[in-house]
Write an enzyme that holds these catalytic residues in place. Structure first.
Site, mmCIF file in Angstrom:
data_model
loop_
_atom_site.group_PDB
_atom_site.id
_atom_site.type_symbol
_atom_site.label_atom_id
_atom_site.label_comp_id
_atom_site.label_asym_id
_atom_site.label_seq_id
_atom_site.Cartn_x
_atom_site.Cartn_y
_atom_site.Cartn_z
ATOM 1 N N ASP A 76 0.823 -1.214 0.000
ATOM 2 C CA ASP A 76 0.000 0.000 0.000
ATOM 3 C C ASP A 76 0.860 1.268 0.000
ATOM 4 O OD1 ASP A 76 -1.387 -2.265 0.976
ATOM 5 O OD2 ASP A 76 -2.935 -0.999 1.841
ATOM 6 N N HIS A 78 -1.090 4.567 -0.460
ATOM 7 C CA HIS A 78 -2.099 5.421 0.182
ATOM 8 C C HIS A 78 -1.794 6.923 0.144
ATOM 9 C CE1 HIS A 78 -5.144 2.687 1.551
ATOM 10 N NE2 HIS A 78 -4.269 1.906 2.160
ATOM 11 N N ASP A 104 -3.976 -0.170 -3.595
ATOM 12 C CA ASP A 104 -4.199 0.865 -2.576
ATOM 13 C C ASP A 104 -3.224 2.029 -2.757
ATOM 14 O OD1 ASP A 104 -6.291 -0.585 -1.607
ATOM 15 O OD2 ASP A 104 -5.608 -0.602 0.475
ATOM 16 N N ASP A 107 -6.441 7.281 -1.110
ATOM 17 C CA ASP A 107 -7.209 7.371 0.144
ATOM 18 C C ASP A 107 -6.286 7.540 1.355
ATOM 19 O OD1 ASP A 107 -9.729 7.316 -0.960
ATOM 20 O OD2 ASP A 107 -9.939 5.144 -0.803
ATOM 21 N N ARG A 108 -6.808 8.295 2.302
ATOM 22 C CA ARG A 108 -6.176 8.584 3.591
ATOM 23 C C ARG A 108 -4.980 9.516 3.461
ATOM 24 N NH1 ARG A 108 -7.587 2.889 5.107
ATOM 25 N NH2 ARG A 108 -9.404 3.077 6.474
ATOM 26 N N ASN A 136 -8.358 -2.832 -2.719
ATOM 27 C CA ASN A 136 -9.752 -2.594 -2.335
ATOM 28 C C ASN A 136 -10.119 -1.115 -2.340
ATOM 29 O OD1 ASN A 136 -8.007 -2.563 0.094
ATOM 30 N ND2 ASN A 136 -9.907 -2.098 1.184
ATOM 31 N N HIS A 137 -9.123 -0.218 -2.301
ATOM 32 C CA HIS A 137 -9.421 1.217 -2.313
ATOM 33 C C HIS A 137 -9.555 1.782 -3.726
ATOM 34 C CE1 HIS A 137 -9.273 2.709 1.898
ATOM 35 N NE2 HIS A 137 -8.718 1.520 2.075
ATOM 36 N N HIS A 185 -3.603 -8.187 -3.678
ATOM 37 C CA HIS A 185 -3.751 -7.181 -2.639
ATOM 38 C C HIS A 185 -4.201 -7.789 -1.317
ATOM 39 C CE1 HIS A 185 -4.211 -3.317 -0.746
ATOM 40 N NE2 HIS A 185 -5.394 -3.703 -0.321
ATOM 41 N N ARG A 240 -13.271 -6.709 8.519
ATOM 42 C CA ARG A 240 -13.526 -6.000 7.262
ATOM 43 C C ARG A 240 -15.021 -5.865 6.974
ATOM 44 N NH1 ARG A 240 -8.526 -3.799 5.878
ATOM 45 N NH2 ARG A 240 -6.927 -5.393 6.068
ATOM 46 N N HIS A 267 -2.376 -4.825 2.067
ATOM 47 C CA HIS A 267 -3.680 -4.696 2.726
ATOM 48 C C HIS A 267 -3.638 -4.454 4.233
ATOM 49 C CE1 HIS A 267 -7.982 -4.919 2.560
ATOM 50 N NE2 HIS A 267 -8.116 -6.140 3.035
#
Length: 304
Positions: A76, A78, A104, A107-108, A136-137, A185, A240, A267
């Site tokens: 990730d 991010h 990923d 996000d964040r 997943n993002h 992922h 999750r 992940h």
């Protein structure tokens, strides 16, 4: 943590700085990185061009890609733009080294738009060197909840956001490296006996948050256990709210059925930047989680 610039008065770089004048559709990635780090904006038409060309490349790749070493595998990111340079310094420069990113990208982190654009530009420049999987993002519902959509609309507009999402729809779902390592992922699935099952997924769409193979690939986790033992091979992933948790039995069956040695996935954040489980007490672990966003969200103080 670096604070993202909220564009009150935007400063745009000329497209001549971003594109090689002698090679069509070749983004000058080093210039792009400097531009983004300096909080200067890339013109919208250049952003759309990068995403359009990247989408054309990605959509022609299979759901499951096969790669060979030497290769640097990253977890990730991010939206942590400032951590890409140290990553490339340690893993090798993108024009010289093959990479596999496990998803990923957004996000964040405060620089999600810039990170996604940078990685898509690298894919355009070096389509055989840079390999990008879906996390997943990379989904509309998740990016609307965790920051990328807002970040992209603040810096550009809904057309750019939609083009990013269409590019994310095209991302492959998994990879096999050296016919030995299964890379993904999230994790494995009770709905997958053979890795070839992945190629039956209709991936070029918003993947549903429901009980299906694609969901497991992006959302599943191994159990956090020294022995890998649990009451059944797969259990519902309560943390999750979807997908599965799998242990030693499920993993051993999957690796044996596919003549593989181990799973490499992302992940999850760990303080050391990775976590390996050797549930079979073999010379090499059977599953390893890698996470490539140091000091994740400015809170975890993890290394990468």
């Amino acid at each position: 943590m670096h604070t993202s610039l909220i564009p009150a008065g935007k400063s745009f770089v000329s497209s001549d700085v971003i594109w090689d004048q002698f090679r069509p559709n070749f983004p000058l990635w080093k210039n792009l990185y400097v531009t983004l780090r300096n909080s200067t904006f890339v013109q919208k038409q250049s952003v759309l061009k990068i995403l359009q060309v990247a989408s054309q490349i990605l959509v022609n790749e299979p759901n499951l890609i096969y790669l060979e070493s030497p290769i640097t595998i990253c977890g990730d990111v991010h939206g942590q733009l400032y951590d890409l340079a140290p990553l490339f310094a340690r893993g090798g420069q993108p024009d010289e080294r093959k990479y596999l990113f496990l998803g990923d990208y957004v996000d964040r982190g405060a620089w999600s738009t810039e990170v996604a654009l940078m990685l898509m530009a690298l894919k355009v420049a070096y389509p055989q060197q840079i390999n990008l999987l879906r996390g997943n993002h990379e989904a509309r519902e998740i990016t609307a909840r965790y920051g990328f959509r807002e970040d992209c609309l603040r810096k550009y507009d809904v057309e750019v956001y939609d083009m990013f999402m269409r590019a994310f729809d095209c991302l492959p779902l998994a990879a096999v490296v050296d016919q030995t390592f299964f890379c993904v992922h999230g994790g494995i699935s009770p709905k997958m006996t053979n890795v070839g099952d992945i190629n039956r997924i209709q991936r070029v769409q918003e993947l549903p948050l429901e009980d299906c193979l694609a969901n497991d690939l992006l959302w599943s986790d191994p159990i956090d256990s020294a022995s890998g033992a649990q009451e059944s091979p797969y259990v519902f992933n309560d943390e999750r709210g979807c997908a599965t948790r799998f242990g030693k039995e499920a993993l051993s069956r999957f690796l044996a059925a596919n003549s593989l040695t181990a799973v490499i996935r992302a992940h999850q954040v760990f303080s050391e930047g990775y976590c390996a489980h050797n549930w079979e007490n073999k010379p090499l672990w059977q599953i390893c989680t890698v996470f490539s966003a140091p000091n994740y969200t400015g809170y975890y103080q993890n290394i990468a």
